[in-house]
Write an enzyme that holds these catalytic residues in place. Structure first.
Site, mmCIF file in Angstrom:
data_model
loop_
_atom_site.group_PDB
_atom_site.id
_atom_site.type_symbol
_atom_site.label_atom_id
_atom_site.label_comp_id
_atom_site.label_asym_id
_atom_site.label_seq_id
_atom_site.Cartn_x
_atom_site.Cartn_y
_atom_site.Cartn_z
ATOM 1 N N ASP A 1 -5.671 18.240 -15.454
ATOM 2 C CA ASP A 1 -6.049 16.923 -15.967
ATOM 3 C C ASP A 1 -5.614 16.893 -17.431
ATOM 4 O O ASP A 1 -6.209 17.543 -18.296
ATOM 5 C CB ASP A 1 -7.556 16.689 -15.814
ATOM 6 C CG ASP A 1 -7.937 15.253 -16.172
ATOM 7 O OD1 ASP A 1 -7.286 14.691 -17.074
ATOM 8 O OD2 ASP A 1 -8.877 14.715 -15.577
ATOM 9 N N LYS B 1 -6.679 5.661 -20.045
ATOM 10 C CA LYS B 1 -6.863 6.131 -21.414
ATOM 11 C C LYS B 1 -5.575 5.871 -22.217
ATOM 12 O O LYS B 1 -5.207 4.740 -22.400
ATOM 13 C CB LYS B 1 -7.288 7.607 -21.378
ATOM 14 C CG LYS B 1 -8.489 7.854 -20.439
ATOM 15 C CD LYS B 1 -9.703 7.062 -20.881
ATOM 16 C CE LYS B 1 -10.966 7.216 -20.074
ATOM 17 N NZ LYS B 1 -10.966 7.453 -18.668
ATOM 18 N N ARG C 1 0.841 -1.204 0.000
ATOM 19 C CA ARG C 1 0.000 0.000 0.000
ATOM 20 C C ARG C 1 0.877 1.256 0.000
ATOM 21 O O ARG C 1 0.418 2.338 -0.366
ATOM 22 C CB ARG C 1 -0.945 -0.002 1.212
ATOM 23 C CG ARG C 1 -1.766 1.259 1.373
ATOM 24 C CD ARG C 1 -3.011 1.070 2.234
ATOM 25 N NE ARG C 1 -2.758 0.377 3.472
ATOM 26 C CZ ARG C 1 -2.172 0.908 4.560
ATOM 27 N NH1 ARG C 1 -1.775 2.161 4.558
ATOM 28 N NH2 ARG C 1 -1.990 0.192 5.643
ATOM 29 N N TYR D 1 -14.709 16.015 -16.978
ATOM 30 C CA TYR D 1 -15.262 14.658 -17.088
ATOM 31 C C TYR D 1 -16.421 14.489 -16.079
ATOM 32 O O TYR D 1 -16.342 15.002 -14.960
ATOM 33 C CB TYR D 1 -14.140 13.642 -16.836
ATOM 34 C CG TYR D 1 -14.646 12.269 -16.509
ATOM 35 C CD1 TYR D 1 -15.414 11.549 -17.425
ATOM 36 C CD2 TYR D 1 -14.397 11.693 -15.268
ATOM 37 C CE1 TYR D 1 -15.902 10.296 -17.106
ATOM 38 C CE2 TYR D 1 -14.877 10.436 -14.950
ATOM 39 C CZ TYR D 1 -15.639 9.747 -15.870
ATOM 40 O OH TYR D 1 -16.137 8.519 -15.557
HETATM 41 C C1 LIG Z 1 -10.479 13.643 -18.559
HETATM 42 C C2 LIG Z 1 -10.750 12.520 -17.593
HETATM 43 N N1 LIG Z 1 -10.290 12.611 -16.343
HETATM 44 C C3 LIG Z 1 -10.527 11.641 -15.440
HETATM 45 C C4 LIG Z 1 -11.260 10.516 -15.759
HETATM 46 C C5 LIG Z 1 -11.508 9.460 -14.729
HETATM 47 O O1 LIG Z 1 -10.645 8.400 -14.943
HETATM 48 P P1 LIG Z 1 -10.939 6.870 -14.534
HETATM 49 O O2 LIG Z 1 -12.109 6.419 -15.324
HETATM 50 O O3 LIG Z 1 -9.662 6.190 -14.863
HETATM 51 O O4 LIG Z 1 -11.228 6.885 -13.074
HETATM 52 C C6 LIG Z 1 -11.738 10.368 -17.065
HETATM 53 C C7 LIG Z 1 -12.521 9.180 -17.435
HETATM 54 O O5 LIG Z 1 -13.119 9.133 -18.490
HETATM 55 C C8 LIG Z 1 -11.481 11.411 -18.002
HETATM 56 O O6 LIG Z 1 -11.927 11.346 -19.263
#
Ligand SMILES: Cc1ncc(COP(=O)(O)O)c(C=O)c1O
Length: 442
Positions: free
Chosen positions: A213, A238, A77, A130
């Protein structure tokens, strides 16, 4: 690149893609295996009790690390070889000092925000983000006494600065979170402008940490740390994972910032496991090839869409016209347009659904950045939790479709789109054309 990692052969400094197969891994520590094994273990045996004591002192920050001392392995962890090597390699793309890996992008976002925010604080963020992030910001954080202030993506920071400052009204802003390009619209946020906005919101010498992000373009085509941001954050599910077979997240930044985030990660238990680490190590070896191929394909697809009579608007960074208000930001902060395309079909939800249901090669699925092309309907899928009013304001319309272009041959992807658009029955009267936030001109 490489303030921190200066490996050279002769005068040639090695590029990140050349180091993805070896950086941070010593085969002699693993029986000469060329690939890092999966360290499928919960705990690690200390040679002596003194070692165990020293490892804990360093891990918990009870004393400074000695000049030749290394962080010892304790418990998965806290750390694990697959994660440590992965984190070292992730720093190379963004030229960060340190990285932290999580079991999802949402875990990366939640852990980073909670490391900094306290009741009474203000979080400033770009909009849209998101859908999962949107929910966390607008539903959970207020329950913990955090006031959340959004500003629109797709416009210069100068246009929003005054209203943000008025709404903050002198309160403490420990974090600014931006998502650029924004999911699902592809609207840009000026990273350098946001860093300057952060400085103007400082209280004494306490300025907000700027978290970007960077999922849509990074770590290949946008480098937020080089533009003054503190954290480059990813849904590693992604492009970094890239094969639609793993869910993960990551943060890259300075040693101090990542240490603070990792400390909370230890205590709320949001570290990724070794299997996730191993899968991502494998994916990183082909990251540049995949992202480059996907981006080239997307350029052909976007060019096809923009001239199609049944398409009302196309938001793709490669189509941003020089007269667009965000064109200069695009030139300054992105090195390529990526492979996400948002476009509006003539009509509404019915026409968008007919298109999606008719696809044969492109899969109808959420997520993005993988080897296969995916299409989805943000208003009823990834962003269905965003209020109808916010969707309308942010351009997440009922006719909007988001496509993540994969590594297939671009002609096949276009052929699929062509036949799916042909399958869309003529809807009611043509809706008026909406001026796209991020451009449909060349
Ligand atoms: C721009 C963006 N940030 C964060 C996330 C969240 O990621 P996760 O699905 O890996 O938790 C996503 C998911 O689609 C995303 O498109």
């Amino acid at each position: 690149m490489s303030k921190y990692k200066d490996r050279k052969i002769g005068q040639t400094k090695l590029k990140p893609e050349s180091m993805m197969m070896s950086y941070g891994y010593d085969p002699q520590l693993s029986e000469g295996a060329i690939k890092c094994p999966i360290f499928q273990t919960s705990t690690f045996v200390f040679k002596t009790a003194e070692d165990g004591k020293a490892f804990f002192e360093l891990a918990l920050g009870l004393r400074e690390k000695g000049p030749t001392e290394a962080l010892g392995l304790i418990y998965s962890r806290l750390n694990n070889p697959d994660l440590e090597i992965l984190e070292d390699r992730l720093t190379l793309w963004d030229d960060g000092e340190a990285a932290a890996v999580f079991p999802s992008g949402m875990a990366a976002i939640a852990t980073s925000l909670l490391a900094y925010l306290r009741p009474g604080d203000v979080l400033v963020h770009s909009d849209p983000v998101y859908g999962g992030t949107d929910y966390l910001l607008k539903h959970y954080l207020p329950e913990f006494g955090v006031d959340v202030i959004g500003f629109p993506a797709g416009v210069p920071i100068a246009d929003v600065e005054r209203s943000v400052r008025e709404r903050v009204a002198g309160r403490r802003v420990p974090v600014i979170l931006i998502e650029t390009p924004a999911n699902p619209t592809n609207d840009l946020v000026d990273i350098e402008g946001t860093v300057a906005l952060g400085r103007s919101l400082a209280l004494g010498d306490q300025r907000p940490v700027v978290i970007v992000d960077n999922t849509f373009l990074g770590p290949m085509f946008q480098h937020p740390l080089q533009l003054g941001a503190d954290v480059s954050l990813y849904s590693a599910t992604k492009f970094i994972g890239g094969h639609a077979d793993v869910v993960a997240g990551a943060c890259v930044g300075s040693a101090d910032v990542i240490k603070k985030i990792k400390t909370l990660r230890t205590f709320i238990g949001t570290a990724a496991g070794p299997w996730t680490g191993w899968l991502l190590l494998r994916s990183l070896e082909t990251l540049k090839m995949r992202m480059t191929a996907q981006m080239k394909n997307a350029q052909y697809v976007a060019a096809y869409l923009k001239d199609h009579p049944r398409i009302r608007s196309v938001n793709y960074l490669g189509l941003l016209g020089e007269d667009h208000p965000m064109y200069e930001v695009y030139r300054r902060q992105c090195t390529a347009p990526g492979s996400l395309i948002a476009f509006e079909i003539d009509g509404g939800q019915a026409e968008a659904f007919q298109f999606l249901d008719a696809l044969q090669l492109i899969h109808l699925a959420v997520s993005l950045g993988g080897t296969e092309s995916l299409a989805e309907h943000p208003a009823t899928m990834t962003h269905s939790d965003v209020s109808a009013e916010d969707r309308e304001r942010l351009g997440i319309s009922e006719s909007l479709v988001r496509i993540s272009v994969g590594v297939e041959h671009f002609e096949d992807v276009i052929a699929d789109i062509e036949q799916a658009l042909a399958a869309v029955r003529s809807g009611p009267a043509r809706a008026p054309r909406r001026a796209p936030a991020a451009a449909a001109t060349p």
